[in-house]
Scaffold this active site. Sequence first.
Site, PDB file in Angstrom:
ATOM      1  N   CYS A 165       0.854  -1.195   0.000  1.00 31.25           N
ATOM      2  CA  CYS A 165       0.000   0.000   0.000  1.00 31.25           C
ATOM      3  C   CYS A 165       0.890   1.246   0.000  1.00 31.25           C
ATOM      4  O   CYS A 165       2.077   1.179   0.264  1.00 31.25           O
ATOM      5  CB  CYS A 165      -0.869  -0.012   1.243  1.00 31.25           C
ATOM      6  SG  CYS A 165      -1.787  -1.548   1.366  1.00 31.25           S
TER       7      CYS A 165
ATOM      8  N   ASN B 195       0.406  -0.595   6.219  1.00 35.40           N
ATOM      9  CA  ASN B 195       0.941  -1.354   5.097  1.00 35.40           C
ATOM     10  C   ASN B 195       1.600  -2.581   5.708  1.00 35.40           C
ATOM     11  O   ASN B 195       2.391  -2.458   6.630  1.00 35.40           O
ATOM     12  CB  ASN B 195       1.986  -0.508   4.339  1.00 35.40           C
ATOM     13  CG  ASN B 195       2.450  -1.199   3.070  1.00 35.40           C
ATOM     14  OD1 ASN B 195       1.858  -2.188   2.650  1.00 35.40           O
ATOM     15  ND2 ASN B 195       3.500  -0.685   2.462  1.00 35.40           N
ATOM     16  N   GLY B 196       1.233  -3.779   5.251  1.00 34.97           N
ATOM     17  CA  GLY B 196       1.833  -4.994   5.809  1.00 34.97           C
ATOM     18  C   GLY B 196       0.757  -6.053   6.013  1.00 34.97           C
ATOM     19  O   GLY B 196      -0.379  -5.916   5.555  1.00 34.97           O
TER      20      GLY B 196
ATOM     21  N   GLU C 155       9.248 -21.650 -19.266  1.00 33.66           N
ATOM     22  CA  GLU C 155       9.143 -20.279 -18.730  1.00 33.66           C
ATOM     23  C   GLU C 155      10.342 -19.446 -19.157  1.00 33.66           C
ATOM     24  O   GLU C 155      10.179 -18.281 -19.553  1.00 33.66           O
ATOM     25  CB  GLU C 155       9.035 -20.339 -17.196  1.00 33.66           C
ATOM     26  CG  GLU C 155       9.063 -18.992 -16.497  1.00 33.66           C
ATOM     27  CD  GLU C 155       7.930 -18.044 -16.916  1.00 33.66           C
ATOM     28  OE1 GLU C 155       6.973 -18.479 -17.587  1.00 33.66           O
ATOM     29  OE2 GLU C 155       8.046 -16.849 -16.585  1.00 33.66           O
TER      30      GLU C 155
ATOM     31  N   GLU D 257       9.296 -12.925 -25.101  1.00 31.24           N
ATOM     32  CA  GLU D 257       8.294 -11.847 -24.966  1.00 31.24           C
ATOM     33  C   GLU D 257       8.937 -10.483 -24.722  1.00 31.24           C
ATOM     34  O   GLU D 257       8.311  -9.460 -24.954  1.00 31.24           O
ATOM     35  CB  GLU D 257       7.276 -12.172 -23.885  1.00 31.24           C
ATOM     36  CG  GLU D 257       7.781 -12.202 -22.468  1.00 31.24           C
ATOM     37  CD  GLU D 257       6.614 -12.401 -21.488  1.00 31.24           C
ATOM     38  OE1 GLU D 257       5.517 -11.912 -21.730  1.00 31.24           O
ATOM     39  OE2 GLU D 257       6.839 -13.082 -20.486  1.00 31.24           O
TER      40      GLU D 257
ATOM     41  N   HIS E 250      13.561 -36.300 -31.136  1.00 30.93           N
ATOM     42  CA  HIS E 250      12.300 -36.487 -31.878  1.00 30.93           C
ATOM     43  C   HIS E 250      12.036 -35.317 -32.806  1.00 30.93           C
ATOM     44  O   HIS E 250      10.889 -34.968 -33.053  1.00 30.93           O
ATOM     45  CB  HIS E 250      11.154 -36.689 -30.884  1.00 30.93           C
ATOM     46  CG  HIS E 250      11.357 -37.865 -30.007  1.00 30.93           C
ATOM     47  ND1 HIS E 250      11.195 -39.167 -30.424  1.00 30.93           N
ATOM     48  CD2 HIS E 250      11.829 -37.951 -28.737  1.00 30.93           C
ATOM     49  CE1 HIS E 250      11.495 -40.010 -29.439  1.00 30.93           C
ATOM     50  NE2 HIS E 250      11.878 -39.295 -28.399  1.00 30.93           N
TER      51      HIS E 250
ATOM     52  N   LYS F   9      -0.505  -6.493 -19.892  1.00 33.24           N
ATOM     53  CA  LYS F   9      -0.218  -7.135 -18.599  1.00 33.24           C
ATOM     54  C   LYS F   9      -1.314  -8.149 -18.265  1.00 33.24           C
ATOM     55  O   LYS F   9      -1.054  -9.201 -17.721  1.00 33.24           O
ATOM     56  CB  LYS F   9      -0.119  -6.084 -17.495  1.00 33.24           C
ATOM     57  CG  LYS F   9       0.191  -6.660 -16.117  1.00 33.24           C
ATOM     58  CD  LYS F   9       1.497  -7.411 -16.120  1.00 33.24           C
ATOM     59  CE  LYS F   9       1.733  -8.178 -14.852  1.00 33.24           C
ATOM     60  NZ  LYS F   9       2.851  -9.143 -14.955  1.00 33.24           N
TER      61      LYS F   9
ATOM     62  N   ARG G 283       2.211   2.357  -7.837  1.00 36.24           N
ATOM     63  CA  ARG G 283       2.424   1.094  -7.103  1.00 36.24           C
ATOM     64  C   ARG G 283       1.241   0.151  -7.276  1.00 36.24           C
ATOM     65  O   ARG G 283       1.280  -0.986  -6.829  1.00 36.24           O
ATOM     66  CB  ARG G 283       2.579   1.387  -5.613  1.00 36.24           C
ATOM     67  CG  ARG G 283       3.741   2.247  -5.240  1.00 36.24           C
ATOM     68  CD  ARG G 283       3.569   2.771  -3.819  1.00 36.24           C
ATOM     69  NE  ARG G 283       3.656   1.716  -2.863  1.00 36.24           N
ATOM     70  CZ  ARG G 283       4.689   1.526  -2.053  1.00 36.24           C
ATOM     71  NH1 ARG G 283       5.702   2.345  -2.118  1.00 36.24           N
ATOM     72  NH2 ARG G 283       4.720   0.556  -1.197  1.00 36.24           N
TER      73      ARG G 283
ATOM     74  N   TRP H 172      -3.582  -1.714  -1.593  1.00 41.06           N
ATOM     75  CA  TRP H 172      -3.419  -2.876  -2.473  1.00 41.06           C
ATOM     76  C   TRP H 172      -3.891  -4.035  -1.596  1.00 41.06           C
ATOM     77  O   TRP H 172      -3.181  -4.476  -0.682  1.00 41.06           O
ATOM     78  CB  TRP H 172      -1.947  -3.030  -2.876  1.00 41.06           C
ATOM     79  CG  TRP H 172      -1.653  -4.337  -3.524  1.00 41.06           C
ATOM     80  CD1 TRP H 172      -1.213  -5.488  -2.935  1.00 41.06           C
ATOM     81  CD2 TRP H 172      -1.800  -4.682  -4.908  1.00 41.06           C
ATOM     82  NE1 TRP H 172      -1.067  -6.498  -3.843  1.00 41.06           N
ATOM     83  CE2 TRP H 172      -1.422  -6.047  -5.067  1.00 41.06           C
ATOM     84  CE3 TRP H 172      -2.209  -3.991  -6.025  1.00 41.06           C
ATOM     85  CZ2 TRP H 172      -1.445  -6.702  -6.290  1.00 41.06           C
ATOM     86  CZ3 TRP H 172      -2.232  -4.638  -7.251  1.00 41.06           C
ATOM     87  CH2 TRP H 172      -1.856  -5.963  -7.390  1.00 41.06           C
TER      88      TRP H 172
ATOM     89  N   LYS I  74      10.019 -15.971 -21.314  1.00 39.64           N
ATOM     90  CA  LYS I  74      10.611 -14.703 -20.855  1.00 39.64           C
ATOM     91  C   LYS I  74      11.443 -14.089 -21.968  1.00 39.64           C
ATOM     92  O   LYS I  74      11.327 -12.915 -22.279  1.00 39.64           O
ATOM     93  CB  LYS I  74      11.476 -14.930 -19.602  1.00 39.64           C
ATOM     94  CG  LYS I  74      10.708 -15.217 -18.356  1.00 39.64           C
ATOM     95  CD  LYS I  74      10.090 -14.011 -17.727  1.00 39.64           C
ATOM     96  CE  LYS I  74       8.661 -13.703 -17.948  1.00 39.64           C
ATOM     97  NZ  LYS I  74       7.606 -14.632 -17.952  1.00 39.64           N
TER      98      LYS I  74
END
Length: 598
Positions: free
Chosen positions: A2, A100-101, A470, A477, A493, A593, A27, A74, A474
Site C-alpha cells: 500500500c 501497510n503490511g 518459462e 516476450e 524427436h 499485462k 504502485r 493494495w 521470458k
Amino acid sequence: MCGIIGYIGNKEVVPILINGLKRLEYRGYDSAGICVLSQNKLETVKKKGQITELENELIGRGINGTMGIAHTRWATHGDSSVVNAHPHLDCKNKIAIIHNGIIENYGALKKILEAGGHKIISDTDSEIVAHLIEKFYNGNLEEAVIKAIKYIEGTFGLVVICESEECIIAARRGSPLIIGIGDDEMFVTSDASAILEYTRKVIYIKDDEIVTLTKNSYDVKNLNGNLVNSEIQEIKWNLKEIEKAGFKHFMLKEIYEQPHSIENTLRGRIRDNKIKLSFDIDPKLINKIIITACGTSWHSALIGKYLIEKISGIETVVDYASEFRYRNPIIKDNDLLIAISQSGETADTLAALRVAKNCKTLGIVNVVGSSIAREVDFGIYLHAGPEIGVASTKAFTCQVTALILFSLFLRQELGLELDSKLINELSLISEKINSILDKADKIQEISTNFKDAKNFLYLGRGINFPVALEGALKLKEISYIHAEGYPAAEMKHGPIALIDENMFIVFIINRGEIFEKVISNMQEVRARGGNIITITDCPEDEMIKKLSNFIISVPQTQEELSPLINVIPLQLMSYFVADAKGLNVDKPRNLAKSVTVE
Ligand code: AGP
C-alpha cells in the site's frame, strides 16, 4: 504494497495528501482514503477507484486542517471496497490509522477485541490496530501505540493520528516508512516519491522503531520508549528512479523483490511444521485435480502437477484455459479445479473457471478481489504486491510457492507425515535466491553474448521442463528472439535437426537421478555445434565444464523447490538481453499485462 503519506505543519493538508497519493499511484492500488483533523474532529473520506474520484469527493466538504494521513490500498485481506479502504478508525472515530503490511494474528486479536465490546466493521486485518490502540489509549497516543504493537505478529508500516493530540505517530516492522523533514512541517511516507517535491531530507525508520512527529520536531524511539539516534539522509534520486526504487525497469525491480515476495506468500501459512490455509478440504474426497491457466501461470500449473502428484499422490491434469473452455471437458463432481492467474482477470482462465460448474474451485491469484478471486470457492492469495512489468516474474515464483504449500497441505490433510527437510529448505529459499541476485553482473556479462542471437532452445527434464518453457517465454516476450522450451529428451524427436553453430541451447541440469540423462542430451547438442548455456547446481562437474560454452551456477536445493532457484538466472538473462537490445522491457510490443479479451 500500500501507499502511505502523512503531514503535519502549517499548510493546508488536503492538497499535500492528494498530491502524495497521486505520486503513489504507480504502485498499483484498488482504493484510497484520507483522514484530516478538521475543526478538532477527525474527518475521513474513502473511495474505490482513481485518486481523482477521492479528490472530487472532497470538493465542497469543507474539510481543512494542517494535519492528516492518507493511503492507497493494495488489498491483501478483504476485497477492495470503501469499508475496507484505509484509514480505519476506532469505535468512537477519535483514532485513525493507515497500515501497510500483513498482520498474521489478526483473527485472534479480532476475537479478543470483539469480546471486549469493540465493533469491527471491515474484513481487513488492519482495522484491528485502530481498536487495539483505542483499548490502550489514555491520553498518550505514543504510549498506546507502543502497547498495541507489542501484540501484533506480522509486518506493519503504521501511521496514527487522534482527535485530541497535534502529532503523528509512525511505527515500522517489515514495511518501509520514511520521515520527511521540512521547515516547520514534517512528512511520513512509505515511498519517497510522495514527498520529493517538498523535501529531500529524510530519515529511514528502522524495524521496531516508533516516531512522534509534531510540525517542528521528530522523536525516534525504540519500543521501550528510549530515544535512538537517527541519521538524516539526502535523497539523490529523481522521481522516475524512486518509483523503480533505483532499478532501471519495473521488471528488474520485481525480479529482485522475489526473496521478499516469496516470504510474503509463505507468511503465516507454516506454523510448527503445519500448513495453515484459509479453507478446509478433505483430499480423500477428491477424484482428480484439474489446473487451468495461461502463459506463465500455465507454466507454474505444470510445476503444480509434479508437486501435487509427488507430495500428495493425487492425480493432477493441466490444461491451457483457452483449450479447456472449448473442449467440453470431462469434469467429475468430486474433481477440484484450480485456476492460476496473477491478475485474476485473464478472460480465458475466467471462462475456463466458469465451465467447471459442477465441482469445487480454488484460485491461486495475486490481485485481491479480482474476478477469478471472487468466483472461486476458496483461494490462496500470493501477497506478491503489484506486478507492473508485463513479463511475469515474482508472480511466477509466488505461484510455485503457493503450489508447494497447497501440495503439503493436501498431504497433511491426508494424514500423511510432512517432509520437515523440505519445509526447512523452504525457509532458506529466499536467501538462496539472493545469492543468485548477488552475481547478476556475471549473468549480465554472459547475456550480452546473445543479444544478436536469432534462435534459442531451452531444455529441462522433470520439474524443470516447465522452467525451460518459462525461460523461453521470458526471452521471446521481451527480447523478441525466437525461443522454444522442450523436455530435454525430446531433442531426438525432431528439434535436434535445428542444431548448428548459430543455435543457443540453455540446459537446466541439477544433480539427481536424471543428471546423466541430461549430460547425454548435452553431448548430442555439442556434437552438432550448438552453443550451450548451462544452469546448474554442479558447476564443477567435469562433463558440465567440457560441454558448456557458458555456466551459470545456482545453489543446491531440494528437487521440489528447484524451479524457484533455476528460473532466476533465466529471468535475469532475458532481462539483460532485452535491455542490451534497447527494447522496452516493461512494456514489450503487442503485449498487455492482463489479457482480458479472448
Ligand atoms: C507472462 O510473462 C505473460 N505476461 C503472460 O503469459 C501471462 O502470464 C498470462 O497472460 C497470464 O496472465 P495471468 O497470470 O494474469 O492470468
